[in-house]
Scaffold this motif. Structure first.
Motif, PDB file in Angstrom:
ATOM      1  N   SER A 266      43.231  11.382 -34.099  1.00 39.06           N
ATOM      2  CA  SER A 266      42.556  12.226 -35.080  1.00 39.06           C
ATOM      3  C   SER A 266      41.735  13.301 -34.381  1.00 39.06           C
ATOM      4  N   SER A 267      41.825  14.550 -34.846  1.00 40.64           N
ATOM      5  CA  SER A 267      41.049  15.628 -34.237  1.00 40.64           C
ATOM      6  C   SER A 267      39.548  15.420 -34.451  1.00 40.64           C
ATOM      7  N   GLU A 268      39.152  14.886 -35.609  1.00 38.56           N
ATOM      8  CA  GLU A 268      37.738  14.650 -35.877  1.00 38.56           C
ATOM      9  C   GLU A 268      37.168  13.612 -34.915  1.00 38.56           C
ATOM     10  N   ILE A 269      37.899  12.516 -34.722  1.00 39.34           N
ATOM     11  CA  ILE A 269      37.419  11.470 -33.828  1.00 39.34           C
ATOM     12  C   ILE A 269      37.480  11.948 -32.375  1.00 39.34           C
ATOM     13  N   ALA A 270      38.513  12.726 -32.035  1.00 45.84           N
ATOM     14  CA  ALA A 270      38.611  13.270 -30.683  1.00 45.84           C
ATOM     15  C   ALA A 270      37.418  14.165 -30.367  1.00 45.84           C
ATOM     16  N   ARG A 271      36.956  14.920 -31.347  1.00 45.88           N
ATOM     17  CA  ARG A 271      35.779  15.770 -31.130  1.00 45.88           C
ATOM     18  C   ARG A 271      34.539  14.931 -30.861  1.00 45.88           C
TER      19      ARG A 271
ATOM     20  N   ARG B  93      51.300  21.923 -27.655  1.00 45.89           N
ATOM     21  CA  ARG B  93      51.198  21.047 -28.828  1.00 45.89           C
ATOM     22  C   ARG B  93      52.331  20.037 -28.869  1.00 45.89           C
ATOM     23  N   LEU B  94      53.550  20.501 -28.704  1.00 45.59           N
ATOM     24  CA  LEU B  94      54.729  19.645 -28.848  1.00 45.59           C
ATOM     25  C   LEU B  94      55.058  18.862 -27.581  1.00 45.59           C
TER      26      LEU B  94
ATOM     27  N   HIS C 151      37.809   1.553 -22.793  1.00 44.49           N
ATOM     28  CA  HIS C 151      38.580   2.729 -22.395  1.00 44.49           C
ATOM     29  C   HIS C 151      38.953   3.512 -23.650  1.00 44.49           C
ATOM     30  N   ILE C 152      38.689   4.812 -23.641  1.00 39.08           N
ATOM     31  CA  ILE C 152      38.998   5.655 -24.794  1.00 39.08           C
ATOM     32  C   ILE C 152      40.150   6.583 -24.411  1.00 39.08           C
ATOM     33  N   LEU C 153      41.263   6.479 -25.118  1.00 34.90           N
ATOM     34  CA  LEU C 153      42.443   7.288 -24.839  1.00 34.90           C
ATOM     35  C   LEU C 153      42.679   8.253 -26.003  1.00 34.90           C
ATOM     36  N   VAL C 154      42.408   9.527 -25.763  1.00 35.24           N
ATOM     37  CA  VAL C 154      42.693  10.559 -26.757  1.00 35.24           C
ATOM     38  C   VAL C 154      44.140  10.988 -26.567  1.00 35.24           C
ATOM     39  N   SER C 155      44.925  10.864 -27.611  1.00 37.01           N
ATOM     40  CA  SER C 155      46.365  11.094 -27.514  1.00 37.01           C
ATOM     41  C   SER C 155      46.717  12.575 -27.637  1.00 37.01           C
ATOM     42  N   ARG C 156      47.285  13.137 -26.588  1.00 37.34           N
ATOM     43  CA  ARG C 156      47.807  14.500 -26.654  1.00 37.34           C
ATOM     44  C   ARG C 156      48.964  14.568 -27.655  1.00 37.34           C
ATOM     45  N   LEU C 157      49.844  13.569 -27.573  1.00 37.47           N
ATOM     46  CA  LEU C 157      50.980  13.526 -28.495  1.00 37.47           C
ATOM     47  C   LEU C 157      50.524  13.344 -29.935  1.00 37.47           C
ATOM     48  N   GLY C 158      49.595  12.421 -30.141  1.00 30.52           N
ATOM     49  CA  GLY C 158      49.146  12.113 -31.494  1.00 30.52           C
ATOM     50  C   GLY C 158      48.451  13.284 -32.161  1.00 30.52           C
ATOM     51  N   LEU C 159      47.663  14.040 -31.399  1.00 29.61           N
ATOM     52  CA  LEU C 159      46.997  15.210 -31.963  1.00 29.61           C
ATOM     53  C   LEU C 159      47.995  16.322 -32.245  1.00 29.61           C
ATOM     54  N   GLY C 160      48.826  16.624 -31.251  1.00 30.19           N
ATOM     55  CA  GLY C 160      49.740  17.746 -31.378  1.00 30.19           C
ATOM     56  C   GLY C 160      50.818  17.553 -32.418  1.00 30.19           C
ATOM     57  N   GLN C 161      51.158  16.300 -32.727  1.00 29.39           N
ATOM     58  CA  GLN C 161      52.225  16.039 -33.687  1.00 29.39           C
ATOM     59  C   GLN C 161      51.721  15.292 -34.921  1.00 29.39           C
ATOM     60  N   ASN C 162      50.428  15.410 -35.182  1.00 29.78           N
ATOM     61  CA  ASN C 162      49.828  14.749 -36.335  1.00 29.78           C
ATOM     62  C   ASN C 162      50.168  15.526 -37.613  1.00 29.78           C
ATOM     63  N   PRO C 163      50.898  14.913 -38.554  1.00 27.21           N
ATOM     64  CA  PRO C 163      51.286  15.632 -39.787  1.00 27.21           C
ATOM     65  C   PRO C 163      50.106  15.978 -40.671  1.00 27.21           C
ATOM     66  N   LYS C 164      48.949  15.335 -40.455  1.00 26.86           N
ATOM     67  CA  LYS C 164      47.762  15.696 -41.229  1.00 26.86           C
ATOM     68  C   LYS C 164      47.142  16.992 -40.730  1.00 26.86           C
ATOM     69  N   ILE C 165      47.525  17.381 -39.508  1.00 28.04           N
ATOM     70  CA  ILE C 165      46.984  18.598 -38.910  1.00 28.04           C
ATOM     71  C   ILE C 165      47.980  19.743 -38.987  1.00 28.04           C
TER      72      ILE C 165
ATOM     73  N   LEU D 186      44.936  20.055 -30.755  1.00 31.67           N
ATOM     74  CA  LEU D 186      45.923  19.848 -29.704  1.00 31.67           C
ATOM     75  C   LEU D 186      45.158  19.879 -28.403  1.00 31.67           C
ATOM     76  N   VAL D 187      45.819  19.554 -27.297  1.00 36.19           N
ATOM     77  CA  VAL D 187      45.163  19.549 -25.988  1.00 36.19           C
ATOM     78  C   VAL D 187      45.930  20.483 -25.067  1.00 36.19           C
ATOM     79  N   THR D 188      45.219  21.445 -24.491  1.00 36.91           N
ATOM     80  CA  THR D 188      45.824  22.330 -23.497  1.00 36.91           C
ATOM     81  C   THR D 188      45.314  21.916 -22.117  1.00 36.91           C
ATOM     82  N   PHE D 189      44.150  22.448 -21.735  1.00 36.51           N
ATOM     83  CA  PHE D 189      43.575  22.108 -20.438  1.00 36.51           C
ATOM     84  C   PHE D 189      42.340  21.220 -20.559  1.00 36.51           C
ATOM     85  N   GLY D 190      42.115  20.668 -21.709  1.00 40.61           N
ATOM     86  CA  GLY D 190      40.994  19.749 -21.866  1.00 40.61           C
ATOM     87  C   GLY D 190      39.686  20.489 -22.123  1.00 40.61           C
ATOM     88  N   THR D 191      38.709  19.768 -22.661  1.00 42.37           N
ATOM     89  CA  THR D 191      37.421  20.363 -22.985  1.00 42.37           C
ATOM     90  C   THR D 191      36.348  19.291 -22.881  1.00 42.37           C
TER      91      THR D 191
END
Length: 531
Positions: A88-93, A380-381, A409-423, A455-460
């Motif tokens: 989730s982008s909200e939780i990732a933030r 994204r893809l 351990h917290i794993l933010v998913s690049r795949l899950g964010l970039g291909q999330n149909p809610k986003i 989505l995740v490009t170079f991280g933040t």
């Protein structure tokens, strides 16, 4: 390096002791302080640990479980370690921006320990005063606008050289020439990294074919990728530290061998330069990143970094400046080959913004919105890895209202964010235009950075990529130069690229092969320049 294998009897006895030890620890710690995120049921003591070996690649299993549970945050227990995955982008933030100090630690593993020389670097080291000092120096000195401007001519030269290299390949062929896109991107990325870090393109001497990768550079590049693959491979020893050193599945030997190769390539240059600066007085001013790392001093005039710390920073730079750009450009060209209308729009933008009488420069990047949108869509893809580098909770805390134990351990998913149909609408479709309508940009400017974590490009965030500016410049320059200089098409007898990712990482499973031919007048192409 071959690690000794334990005897069968020793291993059995050790396993029995381990199970008893874990059982005692487990039953002492089963009482939680709050509700954990939803997750699959696990066995007593070991939790979901057995599934690591039964479900490969592990990242697919983790995402499948989350999808079946219809959740954007999940908790898996591997022995005593809680691994929390986020799509989730909200939780990732929350993780990387809103509450990033609580999740600012890195995880411990055999691979990260070996790569970082015992956590003496910026990428893998733990949060604290020493890490903050390392980050401050990297940002203020190595990645400063002044340093990036100073090295612009070096990066431009390598952009010229990669165009000249491909042009020379075309001269050897007929009307169209078959090229390996991954080889081309690797030559450019490795050369830029070497020149900015060491002030030289090759470890020993130039290759016979001009500016291609020599045997030493190829070995170096392969070792970098093998070390990263080992780090992201979800090993049992990542969660049961007392098993480290036994080389149970061969990964420890593999990462040790890979890191030894990286060090054997880097060390002679580091030793020579340290001797020059610290024993002979060096030069008046530094010329590359290594000079800066070696000559930095504290308030008392003492050298700021030890040999091991310099060695670790060099491996950080090896890793951080290569994988994202190579992966993104290869996937983008592959997608464009399957969508010729997108390829045409990108080249039309270049012709309109830059023209055909000069080659694209870094100063043109702000205006190349469609090309940036194509690159952003590939991020994204097709991210380089399924997850961002793991974060670790520094204390008992909460995330999305759920309890997160210290050490999780917290794993933010690049795949899950970039291909999330809610986003994203049509999340599996390559559609650069989506980034031109206010989603990640507007009609005036498209940014490759993504603070909203859709989505995740170079991280933040606090532990984000320190070299995002140079990474963006390298990625767009390489993509734009290849599109401007050459016409791209499928190999004879083919009409589609198989867009299948590899198992160990998310690169295209088979290196992209394509046909190219020059699209500008011959006088435009530069000649190879050696250093």
């Amino acid at each position: 390096m071959n690690l000794a294998q334990p005897s069968s009897l020793t291993f059995v006895l050790f396993s029995v002791k381990l199970v008893l030890f874990l059982a005692i620890r487990f039953f002492r710690s089963t009482k939680q302080k709050g509700q954990l995120p939803p997750g699959p049921r696990g066995w007593p003591v070991i939790g979901n640990l057995a599934y690591l070996s039964l479900n490969r690649p592990t990242y697919l299993w983790l995402h499948d479980v989350m999808e079946s549970m219809k959740t954007e945050i999940a908790c898996f227990r591997f022995a005593r370690v809680h691994v929390i995955t986020v799509t989730s982008s909200e939780i990732a933030r929350e993780v990387v921006r809103d509450r990033d100090e609580a999740f600012a630690d890195r995880v411990e593993s055999y691979s990260s320990n070996i790569i970082s020389e015992g956590y003496k670097d910026v990428i893998f080291s733990f949060y604290g005063e020493r890490w903050m000092l390392l980050k401050k120096m990297m940002v203020a000195k190595l990645m400063s606008p002044t340093m990036l401007k100073k090295s612009l001519s070096d990066r431009t030269l390598e952009a010229d050289n990669i165009v000249a290299y491909v042009f020379n390949l075309c001269q050897l062929g007929c009307t169209k020439t078959k090229v390996n896109v991954r080889d081309i991107t690797g030559i450019y990325c490795h050369a830029v990294m070497m020149v900015m870090m060491f002030g030289r393109r090759h470890f020993i001497e130039a290759t016979e074919n001009g500016n291609g990768l020599g045997p030493k550079e190829k070995e170096h590049m392969d070792a970098i990728y093998r070390s990263l693959d080992c780090f992201f491979s979800f090993n049992v020893t990542d969660y049961i530290p007392c098993l480290r050193g036994w080389n149970l599945n061969g990964k420890e030997a593999e990462v040790r061998e890979a890191v030894d190769i990286i060090n054997k390539c880097n060390d002679p240059i580091i030793h020579e330069r340290m001797h020059l600066w610290r024993d002979k007085g060096g030069k008046e001013t530094g010329e590359d990143w290594l000079d800066i790392l070696i000559t930095l001093k504290d308030d008392q005039g003492r050298f700021l970094f030890t040999y091991d710390e310099i060695r670790a920073q060099c491996k950080d730079i090896n890793i951080a400046t290569i994988d994202n750009t190579m992966n993104n450009v290869e996937w983008t060209i592959a997608e464009m080959l399957n969508h010729p209308e997108i390829l045409e729009k990108a080249t039309n933008e270049l012709d309109m913004i830059v023209g055909k009488d000069r080659f694209v420069q870094e100063s043109d990047i702000p205006q190349l919105n469609y090309i940036k949108a194509c690159s952003r869509e590939s991020f994204r893809l097709h991210p380089v890895n399924p997850f961002m580098l793991p974060h670790r909770a520094r204390e008992d805390t909460t995330l999305a209202g759920y309890f997160v134990p210290k050490g999780s351990h917290i794993l933010v998913s690049r795949l899950g964010l970039g291909q999330n149909p809610k986003i994203w609408d049509e999340p599996n479709v390559f559609k650069p235009e989506r980034h031109l309508d206010g989603h990640g940009g507007n009609s005036l400017s498209v940014s490759l950075m993504e603070p909203d974590m859709r989505l995740v490009t170079f991280g933040t965030g606090r532990r984000g990529c320190l070299g995002s500016k140079i990474g963006i410049s390298m990625t767009i320059m390489l993509l734009a130069r290849l599109l401007q200089g050459f016409e791209w098409s499928h190999l004879p007898g083919t009409s589609k690229v198989d867009l299948i990712p590899a198992d160990r990482n998310l690169f295209i499973a088979k290196s992209l092969l394509a046909s190219v031919k020059p699209r500008l007048t011959q006088r435009m192409y530069p000649k190879l320049q050696t250093r």
